[in-house]
Write an enzyme that holds these catalytic residues in place. Sequence first.
Site: not given
Length: 263
Positions: A67, A136, A138, A143
Amino acid sequence: MEIIIAPDYEEMSKISARIIALEIRRKHDLVLGLATGDTPVGTYQQLVKIHQEEGLDFSKIKSFNLDEYVGLAPLHKNSYNFFMRENLFEQVNINMANVFVPQGNTDDPEEYCKWYEEQINNYGGIDLQVLGIGRDGHIAFNEPGSSFASRTRVKALFKQTIEDNSRFFNSIEEVPRFAITMGIGTILEARKVLLIANGKNKADVVASFIEGPVTSQITATALQLHTHVTVVLDEDAASNLVRKDYYNWVRDNKHLVQKMVGR
Ligand code: GLP
């Protein structure tokens, strides 16, 4: 899923680096998927050490990063491109022509994401994908709510992710709100996956992703659907796992396990 619990961050990094080095030695032109963040820094340091001391050869490998922040040029000091150069690429004999990190400042992100996927395919797909995990749940920047079929695309970041990653920036306002990220579908196509996690602040999410139900609300749980995942944790990150004794028994009796299951 194979779970390896190491006593601390250093051991976690050494084990992860050994796993990567083994794959590079098995296949000199390995297609390696790479991750950023604090977690893999120690692993990359160990890989550099193996390169310097044992001559681990990166000259033929190809790499694809997961990413990049939208809007950041490759030379921006907060870009993942910059991170990779500093932490790995400039310290080993990798051929920069074989290195792919998504370009954050592309004019046409949609076209660019398609092109990135094509490059992964052109090189025969990813052999080993290295991953960290966000609080979270990810992986890459997928997400909560990301489709398990998702491909490389632009994703809006969660508030918690922006807050967590603001430590690398001068202020929270500077953290980009969007990122280009490989999709869950892209990651699941890697032949092998290595996920690394350390620290108490990852203990909850680590327990959920390994032992909880599969859900797009914790995108790392998609890895439960993959046939070859190794997770390397330190004690802190493993502290909420219910079946810790079982994982440790398997780790300590690897010779028996390998004989039985052939891995
Ligand atoms: C970012 C990256 C992820 C990484 C996560 C955790 O969101 N996109 O690939 O796994 O941060 O980072 P850290 O290792 O710093 O906890």
